[in-house]
Scaffold this motif. Structure first.
Motif, mmCIF file in Angstrom:
data_model
loop_
_atom_site.group_PDB
_atom_site.id
_atom_site.type_symbol
_atom_site.label_atom_id
_atom_site.label_comp_id
_atom_site.label_asym_id
_atom_site.label_seq_id
_atom_site.Cartn_x
_atom_site.Cartn_y
_atom_site.Cartn_z
ATOM 1 N N LYS A 161 25.337 12.841 47.288
ATOM 2 C CA LYS A 161 26.083 13.745 46.274
ATOM 3 C C LYS A 161 25.098 14.994 46.030
ATOM 4 N N ALA A 162 23.919 15.068 46.022
ATOM 5 C CA ALA A 162 23.087 16.101 45.980
ATOM 6 C C ALA A 162 23.496 17.086 47.072
ATOM 7 N N HIS A 163 23.526 16.660 48.225
ATOM 8 C CA HIS A 163 23.879 17.720 49.389
ATOM 9 C C HIS A 163 25.400 18.207 49.232
ATOM 10 N N ALA A 164 26.282 17.213 48.843
ATOM 11 C CA ALA A 164 27.615 17.633 48.733
ATOM 12 C C ALA A 164 27.753 18.734 47.833
ATOM 13 N N SER A 165 27.104 18.464 46.450
ATOM 14 C CA SER A 165 27.270 19.553 45.581
ATOM 15 C C SER A 165 26.652 21.101 46.232
ATOM 16 N N ARG A 166 25.620 20.791 46.835
ATOM 17 C CA ARG A 166 24.942 21.958 47.333
ATOM 18 C C ARG A 166 25.977 22.672 48.483
ATOM 19 N N PHE A 167 26.716 21.925 49.348
ATOM 20 C CA PHE A 167 27.830 22.341 50.159
ATOM 21 C C PHE A 167 28.949 23.050 49.475
ATOM 22 N N HIS A 168 29.146 22.561 48.362
ATOM 23 C CA HIS A 168 30.355 23.077 47.886
ATOM 24 C C HIS A 168 30.083 24.624 47.270
ATOM 25 N N TRP A 169 28.804 24.630 46.672
ATOM 26 C CA TRP A 169 28.275 25.876 46.136
ATOM 27 C C TRP A 169 28.149 26.710 47.043
ATOM 28 N N GLY A 170 28.013 26.398 48.179
ATOM 29 C CA GLY A 170 27.711 27.349 49.530
ATOM 30 C C GLY A 170 29.109 28.037 49.713
ATOM 31 N N GLU A 171 30.009 27.073 49.660
ATOM 32 C CA GLU A 171 31.588 27.642 49.991
ATOM 33 C C GLU A 171 31.791 28.829 48.984
ATOM 34 N N ILE A 172 31.465 28.606 47.653
ATOM 35 C CA ILE A 172 32.128 29.811 46.587
ATOM 36 C C ILE A 172 30.803 30.320 45.603
ATOM 37 N N GLY A 173 29.673 29.691 45.693
ATOM 38 C CA GLY A 173 28.827 30.210 44.745
ATOM 39 C C GLY A 173 28.188 31.281 44.967
ATOM 40 N N GLU A 174 27.015 31.797 44.137
ATOM 41 C CA GLU A 174 26.153 32.686 44.027
ATOM 42 C C GLU A 174 24.842 32.205 44.459
ATOM 43 N N PRO A 175 23.854 33.161 44.787
ATOM 44 C CA PRO A 175 22.373 32.832 45.102
ATOM 45 C C PRO A 175 21.814 31.873 44.167
ATOM 46 N N VAL A 176 22.184 32.085 42.992
ATOM 47 C CA VAL A 176 21.398 31.245 41.868
ATOM 48 C C VAL A 176 21.951 29.623 41.941
ATOM 49 N N ASN A 177 23.122 29.617 42.408
ATOM 50 C CA ASN A 177 23.874 28.267 42.649
ATOM 51 C C ASN A 177 23.167 27.543 44.024
ATOM 52 N N PHE A 178 22.957 28.443 44.844
ATOM 53 C CA PHE A 178 22.411 27.919 46.110
ATOM 54 C C PHE A 178 20.935 27.302 45.808
ATOM 55 N N SER A 179 19.973 28.231 44.913
ATOM 56 C CA SER A 179 18.838 28.050 44.729
ATOM 57 C C SER A 179 18.694 26.409 43.794
ATOM 58 N N ARG A 180 19.696 26.387 42.857
ATOM 59 C CA ARG A 180 19.742 25.164 41.949
ATOM 60 C C ARG A 180 20.085 24.044 42.883
ATOM 61 N N GLY A 181 21.039 24.168 43.682
ATOM 62 C CA GLY A 181 21.438 23.153 44.530
ATOM 63 C C GLY A 181 20.166 22.648 45.411
#
Length: 156
Positions: A47-67
């Protein structure tokens, strides 16, 4: 590739964002669960990796960092030093590359201190603990600063 309509783009954005947030929160629930099963440990990782994947599709660098931070913390909870350190380093790279400050910078150092503690590298742990404390002094909100400082106290 076929043209994607604005409506389809909006639906994809909403799907990725909602999924990333829900998975992130589910990971927290699993991390805080006292009697996790072995299967739940694997669910937490996925789930942690999947959350980071989904942020990688639409997020900002701060989302990538937090993931990346959350993935590192999952591995810390599971006492798996090597992947903990890999994701802690990736988190700091993102934070520095995008000049992300405040509690994200402090938590990037916290993750590295925690990872080095797991590895048994006392010198590196102290280095990043000190950097985390220095970064904490620059956090604007007292409540955020207190969260970071409290988290630093949990590093062995």
């Amino acid at each position: 590739m076929a043209n994607v309509t604005k409506e389809e783009q909006d639906l994809q954005y909403t799907f990725h964002r909602k999924t990333a947030i829900n998975l992130f929160n589910e990971v927290w629930d699993l991390m805080e669960k006292m009697d996790r099963t072995s299967e739940e440990d694997f669910q937490m990782i996925h789930k942690a990796h999947a959350s980071r994947f989904h942020w990688g599709e639409i997020g900002e660098p701060v989302n990538f960092s937090r993931g990346e931070w959350q993935i590192s913390r999952v591995y810390a909870v599971l006492r798996r030093a090597e992947p903990c350190l890999v994701h802690a380093k990736r988190n700091l790279e993102i934070v520095l590359e995008h000049d992300i400050k405040d509690f994200d910078l402090a938590f990037a150092y916290e993750a590295l201190a925690r990872a080095y503690s797991l590895k048994g590298d006392a010198a590196a742990k102290e280095k990043y603990l000190n950097l985390a404390k220095e970064a904490s002094a620059q956090i604007n909100k007292d409540a955020d600063r207190n969260v970071v400082l409290g988290d630093l106290e949990t590093i062995e």
